[in-house]
Design a protein around this motif. Structure first.
Motif, PDB file in Angstrom:
ATOM      1  N   ALA A   1      10.817   1.036  -9.725  1.00 45.15           N
ATOM      2  CA  ALA A   1       9.739   1.936 -10.126  1.00 45.15           C
ATOM      3  C   ALA A   1       9.769   3.226  -9.316  1.00 45.15           C
ATOM      4  CB  ALA A   1       8.388   1.245  -9.971  1.00 45.15           C
ATOM      5  N   ILE A   2      10.121   3.136  -8.029  1.00 48.82           N
ATOM      6  CA  ILE A   2      10.202   4.340  -7.196  1.00 48.82           C
ATOM      7  C   ILE A   2      11.454   5.132  -7.510  1.00 48.82           C
ATOM      8  CG2 ILE A   2      10.450   5.150  -4.825  1.00 48.82           C
ATOM      9  CD1 ILE A   2       8.617   2.895  -3.948  1.00 48.82           C
TER      10      ILE A   2
ATOM     11  N   ALA B   1       0.829  -1.205   0.000  1.00 50.60           N
ATOM     12  CA  ALA B   1       0.000   0.000   0.000  1.00 50.60           C
ATOM     13  C   ALA B   1       0.863   1.255   0.000  1.00 50.60           C
ATOM     14  CB  ALA B   1      -0.932  -0.013   1.215  1.00 50.60           C
ATOM     15  N   ALA B   2       1.934   1.262   0.797  1.00 48.83           N
ATOM     16  CA  ALA B   2       2.825   2.420   0.835  1.00 48.83           C
ATOM     17  C   ALA B   2       3.538   2.607  -0.500  1.00 48.83           C
ATOM     18  CB  ALA B   2       3.848   2.255   1.964  1.00 48.83           C
ATOM     19  N   ILE B   3       3.879   1.509  -1.160  1.00 54.23           N
ATOM     20  CA  ILE B   3       4.555   1.602  -2.461  1.00 54.23           C
ATOM     21  C   ILE B   3       3.616   2.193  -3.500  1.00 54.23           C
ATOM     22  CG2 ILE B   3       5.562   0.249  -4.319  1.00 54.23           C
ATOM     23  CD1 ILE B   3       6.633  -1.670  -2.184  1.00 54.23           C
ATOM     24  N   ARG B   4       2.382   1.701  -3.535  1.00 57.75           N
ATOM     25  CA  ARG B   4       1.418   2.250  -4.497  1.00 57.75           C
ATOM     26  C   ARG B   4       1.155   3.724  -4.224  1.00 57.75           C
ATOM     27  NH1 ARG B   4      -1.185  -2.799  -3.590  1.00 57.75           N
ATOM     28  NH2 ARG B   4      -2.585  -1.786  -2.088  1.00 57.75           N
ATOM     29  N   GLU B   5       1.045   4.091  -2.948  1.00 57.33           N
ATOM     30  CA  GLU B   5       0.820   5.490  -2.608  1.00 57.33           C
ATOM     31  C   GLU B   5       2.012   6.347  -3.024  1.00 57.33           C
ATOM     32  OE1 GLU B   5      -0.077   8.258   1.367  1.00 57.33           O
ATOM     33  OE2 GLU B   5       0.327   6.108   1.544  1.00 57.33           O
TER      34      GLU B   5
ATOM     35  N   LEU C   1       4.450  10.353  -6.665  1.00 53.06           N
ATOM     36  CA  LEU C   1       5.509  10.790  -7.567  1.00 53.06           C
ATOM     37  C   LEU C   1       4.955  11.113  -8.952  1.00 53.06           C
ATOM     38  CD1 LEU C   1       8.354   8.282  -6.583  1.00 53.06           C
ATOM     39  CD2 LEU C   1       8.295  10.740  -6.130  1.00 53.06           C
ATOM     40  N   ASP C   2       4.027  10.307  -9.440  1.00 53.94           N
ATOM     41  CA  ASP C   2       3.394  10.614 -10.723  1.00 53.94           C
ATOM     42  C   ASP C   2       2.651  11.949 -10.668  1.00 53.94           C
ATOM     43  OD1 ASP C   2       4.325   8.355 -11.969  1.00 53.94           O
ATOM     44  OD2 ASP C   2       2.566   7.153 -11.489  1.00 53.94           O
ATOM     45  N   TYR C   3       2.045  12.224  -9.530  1.00 59.10           N
ATOM     46  CA  TYR C   3       1.341  13.498  -9.376  1.00 59.10           C
ATOM     47  C   TYR C   3       2.329  14.663  -9.365  1.00 59.10           C
ATOM     48  CZ  TYR C   3      -1.201  17.298  -7.094  1.00 59.10           C
ATOM     49  OH  TYR C   3      -1.744  18.517  -6.786  1.00 59.10           O
ATOM     50  N   LEU C   4       3.443  14.524  -8.646  1.00 64.73           N
ATOM     51  CA  LEU C   4       4.438  15.590  -8.604  1.00 64.73           C
ATOM     52  C   LEU C   4       5.049  15.826  -9.981  1.00 64.73           C
ATOM     53  CD1 LEU C   4       6.277  14.732  -5.248  1.00 64.73           C
ATOM     54  CD2 LEU C   4       4.583  16.524  -5.647  1.00 64.73           C
TER      55      LEU C   4
END
Length: 724
Positions: A458-459, A417-421, A426-429
């Motif tokens: 991915a991160i 869940a933390a990874i998806r969040e 990051l995509d939003y930023l």
């Protein structure tokens, strides 16, 4: 107090009285408690104190408000950035390119003009002004000229657009010209200052023009300082060559606006040696410009100052001092405009340090007096403690938001869940910057990664891109080695920028005769526990040397390997662990699903065998990753001495024999990236090479070959690819 004077700022007591009166009027008879323990009074006092603090800060100089308690200016902590950092821009026009080149410290200005072919440019360099009397002599030294030319070429390579190159670069040569005439000055004007301004301005006017182009080509040149001083002056571009007319028509406009100059009585330009009148532009192929000669001490200067109808005796020493002052002021202004921190922050002054604190710290001193310790704490202390707790609870969500919005942070990679969040954030930023991460097929992109590595990649992929995005945007479409087109493409495609072709190592051979597998599927002795058959993946296993790899892998013969085995050896399902007849553990490699096995290693300890299997696989993965380098070869760089080239065309060289680059979906992904990232007027052709082709190109790429042989080789390879 006069009406045109602003009222003095209200004190804390006056603001408190007005605030309480306003609260009384708003509440009527409901609110009757005006004591310190009342919450409304406390909030009003804090508001009044904040307003009086703003007035107090307004009485200080900006340099005091922008420095810390130690007198240090940190613009980053104050969210203050220099103009060239806030508004960067890649050089897309000749004016932009001239601005980048002219920002070099040792240069006054670099003029950029179109060359004889598309994509080619000509550069003319004018050294900067200096008060050093030895500067003219030093500039005549070959070492000084070479240093300046090398600096211009290096800056050009960093900022040039793809498929552009220098045709020629020349150091401008000044041609002396004598100023003759009479200038009427005001009664109170200093004659030496007026004459010095005239000499200085005319010299700058001549440096702003390149007078040797007979075809009246528009030569543009501007510095970042020009943008800040007078932005309208560069729109439209500064047409240096287009204004190259009579020298007198260039010099006379420079005299307008000089303080103390009433009018020009008579004025002309002459040759210092022959005293002939100069009335035509400079001709010739070499880069030249006119430069006014300075007065010589002991000799009468030909430019005269007239005051009240009579000539004024000029002091040559004073005239030289005024000229030096003007040059020094201009040099200082130029350096300040290109400074990394364009702020007037000096060390003198009262340094201030404002940090958040408890409620008591935000109140004036009379309200911060601690109450005496008694059996029962006072109501004011209890109230303030309650307010501190309340503000802390209010600030806690804000702290969490800051942690989520940070560009890089530590993550628990075991929490899906933390990874998806984190990925969503990051995509939003990145989207706030007007960008988006490209979509790809995970099975193709992550050909060598485990599930855990995919999440971590991915991160990191997004964090690194977000961190470098301002630089990527600034140098978009350029050949900058770190943030240009190729660097951005390599990051998004998960490739390395070409540096050293890895043609050494295993050679792929389609016709290699392999020995038969030594163990048939039905002869494999499986362990008692079925799960012991599978290799536990460990991506941190150390790769083997090529010599040890050849010994461990029977399907590698004389440094050659079948292309299919080279691909399959990177996959975890190709390896299993099994018992042998001596009850030891074997590492078995299966080249074809359902087929026989090769023995790659034996040990009594299963953990040792598992580690050996991981090292085998990691070695092949490393060979694949080392080979996945991308090169961008521009046809304009292959012109050599012949001079012919295909304008605005380049070739992206990518190895096509690895597990990932052989996949059609990955090739489609990279091709789509090239179309998105390349400038619209430039055609970038991807060329997927086989290992034999890279072996042919490797010596040429390592040597930086720009001859016609590399162009012919690439053309032949492109034709072969088109046929296949």
């Amino acid at each position: 107090m006069k009406e045109d004077q602003p009222p003095p700022p209200l004190s804390f007591d006056a603001l408190r009285a007005k605030a309480i009166a306003a609260a009384q009027d708003a509440s009527g008879k409901i609110w009757t408690d005006y004591n310190l323990h009342d919450p409304g009074v406390t909030l009003l006092e804090q508001t009044a104190f904040a307003l009086s603090e703003l007035a107090y800060q307004g009485d200080h100089a900006p340099r005091d408000l922008l420095t810390t308690a130690q007198g240090i200016f940190d613009p980053g902590s104050l969210a203050l950035f220099a103009a060239d950092a806030v508004l960067p821009g890649r050089p897309v026009t000749l004016t932009d390119l001239a601005s980048c080149l002219s920002a070099l410290d040792q240069l006054e200005r670099v003029f950029v003009s179109e060359g004889p072919n598309k994509g080619m440019v000509d550069l003319m360099i004018i050294p900067h002004d200096t008060v050093d009397p030895n500067a003219p002599r030093n500039r005549d030294l070959p070492s000084w000229n070479k240093t300046a030319l090398d600096a211009v070429r290096a800056r050009f390579e960093e900022n040039r657009l793809l498929c552009t190159a220098i045709n020629k670069v020349e150091m401008a040569t000044p041609i002396p010209v004598a100023l003759h005439g009479s200038l009427a000055i005001d009664t109170l004007a200093l004659p030496e200052r007026v004459i010095a301004n005239a000499i200085h301005r005319i010299g700058l006017a001549f440096k702003g023009l390149l007078l040797n182009h007979t075809d009246q080509t528009s030569i543009t040149g501007t510095t970042r300082g020009d943008v800040f001083k007078d932005p309208a002056a560069i729109w439209p571009k500064i047409p240096a060559g287009g204004r190259a007319g009579r020298p007198l028509d260039i010099a006379l406009p420079a005299l307008h606006g000089i303080e103390g100059l009433a009018r020009v009585l008579d004025f002309e330009l002459r040759d210092p040696g022959t005293d002939a009148i100069i009335d035509s532009p400079l001709q010739g192929r070499k880069a030249t410009y006119y430069q006014p000669v300075l007065p010589i001490t002991g000799q009468r200067f030909s430019l005269t100052a007239i005051r009240d109808g009579a000539p004024v005796q000029l002091n040559n020493d004073t005239l030289h001092e005024e000229l030096g002052r003007l040059q020094a002021a201009r040099i200082t202004a130029r350096n300040n405009l290109r400074n990394a921190q364009d702020w007037d922050v000096l060390r003198p002054g009262k340094s201030r340090h404002i940090a958040p604190g408890p409620i008591d710290a935000m109140l004036p001193a009379p309200y911060r007096i601690a109450e005496r310790k008694t059996r029962r704490k006072g109501s004011l202390t209890r109230y303030r403690t309650m307010m501190d707790d309340h503000l802390q609870r209010m600030a806690q969500p804000v702290d969490q938001i800051d942690a989520n919005y940070v560009a890089a942070r530590q993550m628990d990679m075991t929490d899906p869940a933390a990874i998806r969040e984190r990925i969503t954030m990051l995509d939003y930023l990145i989207s706030l910057q007007g960008e988006e991460m490209p979509g790809f097929d995970p099975a193709t992109m992550h050909a060598y990664r485990s599930k855990q590595q995919q999440l971590s990649w991915a991160i990191n992929w997004r964090e690194d891109y977000l961190r470098q995005l301002p630089a990527f945007n600034r140098f978009s479409g350029t050949a900058h080695p770190q943030f240009g087109f190729l660097a951005r493409l390599a990051h998004l495609a998960d490739l390395q920028i070409g540096s050293a072709p890895t043609h050494e190592g295993l050679i792929l051979d389609d016709e290699l005769a392999l020995p038969e597998p030594t163990i048939a599927p039905e002869d494999v002795i499986l362990p008692i526990r079925p799960l012991d058959t599978f290799v536990v993946p460990d991506q941190s296993a150390a790769p083997l040397s090529l010599a040890k790899l050849a010994i461990a892998c029977p399907w590698i013969i004389d440094g050659r390997i079948d292309p299919g085995d080279f691909i399959r050896a990177t996959r975890p399902e190709a390896y299993i662990l099994a018992r042998n007849r001596k009850s030891d553990w074997d590492v078995l490699y299966q080249p074809v699903p359902g087929g026989g096995f090769y023995v790659c290693g034996t040990h009594r300890n299963r953990a040792k065998v598992n580690d050996w299997a991981n090292r085998l696989r990691q070695t092949f993965i490393t060979l694949h990753q080392q080979a996945e380098q991308i090169w961008c070869i521009e046809d304009i760089t292959l012109r050599g001495n012949a001079g012919y080239f295909a304008p605005f065309q380049c070739t992206a060289l990518i190895p096509g024999w690895t597990a990932r680059t052989r996949d059609p979906s990955y090739r489609h992904y990279v091709t789509d990236l090239i179309l998105r990232l390349a400038p619209a007027h430039i055609h970038v052709r991807p060329l997927w090479l086989c290992q034999q082709q890279m072996q042919v190109l490797a010596p040429l790429l390592l040597a930086g070959d720009t001859s016609d042989a590399l162009r012919q080789t690439l053309s032949q390879m492109s034709a072969d690819e088109a046929r296949t």
